[in-house]
Scaffold this motif. Sequence first.
Motif, PDB file in Angstrom:
ATOM      1  N   CYS A  22     -25.423 -19.707 -11.155  1.00 37.39           N
ATOM      2  CA  CYS A  22     -25.526 -18.297 -10.382  1.00 37.39           C
ATOM      3  C   CYS A  22     -27.024 -17.951 -11.282  1.00 37.39           C
ATOM      4  N   TYR A  23     -28.041 -17.157  -9.966  1.00 35.05           N
ATOM      5  CA  TYR A  23     -29.443 -16.899 -11.181  1.00 35.05           C
ATOM      6  C   TYR A  23     -29.913 -15.803 -11.127  1.00 35.05           C
ATOM      7  N   GLN A 261     -34.510 -10.211  -3.018  1.00 32.21           N
ATOM      8  CA  GLN A 261     -33.107  -9.888  -3.823  1.00 32.21           C
ATOM      9  C   GLN A 261     -33.546 -11.032  -5.145  1.00 32.21           C
ATOM     10  N   GLY A 262     -34.397 -12.145  -5.030  1.00 34.51           N
ATOM     11  CA  GLY A 262     -34.873 -13.147  -5.908  1.00 34.51           C
ATOM     12  C   GLY A 262     -35.627 -13.331  -6.349  1.00 34.51           C
ATOM     13  N   PHE A 263     -36.370 -11.517  -6.917  1.00 37.66           N
ATOM     14  CA  PHE A 263     -37.804 -11.506  -7.659  1.00 37.66           C
ATOM     15  C   PHE A 263     -37.018  -9.654  -8.107  1.00 37.66           C
ATOM     16  N   ALA A 264     -35.731  -9.191  -7.734  1.00 39.71           N
ATOM     17  CA  ALA A 264     -35.146  -7.923  -8.532  1.00 39.71           C
ATOM     18  C   ALA A 264     -34.709  -7.845 -10.275  1.00 39.71           C
ATOM     19  N   THR A 267     -32.182 -10.611 -11.181  1.00 37.97           N
ATOM     20  CA  THR A 267     -32.924 -12.091 -11.309  1.00 37.97           C
ATOM     21  C   THR A 267     -33.347 -12.391 -12.649  1.00 37.97           C
ATOM     22  N   LEU A 268     -34.952 -11.431 -12.398  1.00 42.22           N
ATOM     23  CA  LEU A 268     -35.865 -11.775 -13.846  1.00 42.22           C
ATOM     24  C   LEU A 268     -35.505 -10.983 -14.773  1.00 42.22           C
ATOM     25  N   GLY A 269     -35.235 -10.407 -15.150  1.00 41.31           N
ATOM     26  CA  GLY A 269     -35.325  -9.318 -15.729  1.00 41.31           C
ATOM     27  C   GLY A 269     -36.222  -8.164 -15.591  1.00 41.31           C
ATOM     28  N   HIS A 270     -36.302  -6.784 -16.069  1.00 40.95           N
ATOM     29  CA  HIS A 270     -36.798  -5.753 -15.993  1.00 40.95           C
ATOM     30  C   HIS A 270     -39.079  -6.183 -16.065  1.00 40.95           C
TER      31      HIS A 270
END
Length: 379
Positions: A22-23, A261-264, A267-270
């Motif tokens: 899971c990413y 969603q890969g940049f939300a 996924t990336l943290g706030h």
Amino acid sequence: MSKVKVFMLITNENCNLNCTYCYEHHKSNSFMSFDIAKNIIDNELKNALSTETYEIEFFGGEPFLNFPLIKEIVDYVQTKYHNLKVYFNASTNGTLVHGEIKEWLIEHKDVFSPGLSLDGTKEMHDINRPFKKGNNSSFDAIDIDFFKNLHKNPHAKMTISPATLSQMAQGIKFIHSLGFVCDATFASGIDWTNLYNIETLCNQLAELIEFYKNNPKLEVCRMLKYNFISILNPSIENFRYCGAGKTMTAFDSKGTKYPCQGFAPVTLGHKEAKKYVGEDFSNFKFDKKSICAQCKFVNLCPTCYACNKASTGDIGTMDSDMCLLNRLCILTGAKIEYYRLINSKDTSIETQRTLKAIEQIQKETFNPSAIYLNNTTIS
């Protein structure tokens, strides 16, 4: 042709599974409210045209953890925007699709298509996709027949991890045997650095070549299906991997807009995700010295901004190991297409162009002077 605009609603940032690849590394208990969803929809559809087609995709976490919101959104859109062509889908692990949810999906099957994640055989699936709590099989928790019979030409997304790579061909054949089109992909953002993976993949791909040769009418799985003619196209100065930020956007549970969603934040943290709020990648350009910019396969490459970000931390730099895996798949897909075209005896201009492209792919794959991120010898 109607223009399709896609926007994703991240209904929640949690999941009942604990997938090994899971990413989404920043899950939380945050759920989207209807008021936030309503504001997003009204804003996205305020200038909508009846001649265009729109798609609302529900994402998670596991989107059906917030099933009441999904129901409310669909009802709202069908009431207020009944004059528009709006369709819905959801990327789901399938384990919650029972009882009321199944009945509702059947009632709305003309406008709603749930996309099932199914990672091959039961053994493969359970290795990759265990429950977060308990030791039960997540494979056994899915009503596979329901997803198979809900729509014509159903698709199943099969993600391949290093742990299931040695069973890849078996898994793809199994997905086909169930009656699904197989959307097979490699897990991104994980470590594929192992020469054993290359040897194993080559063996698996050889098995798939024979399988598709013996089943010429079967739709080839996604990881081997390409628009091969695009290798003949000239390089594009303002190259785009996909429509992220333009024809496709994503909104987190708080209503903030991201390219996908890969940049939300899930996924990336706030902190990191904040850099990509409202980004559409219109200013994206390869460095002229970039290996990817010089690569003949760039128009075929299945990577994306988000995959690159997850793997290397740079939206324009692909993981070197993934580069090799993808190149092997492009070559394999070209071989399968070659056999099919030759046996079809089709002599159309389109076929001749495709055969020319396949020849170019064969030459370029083994071109000793070609520069790739990963120049490991392949055969």
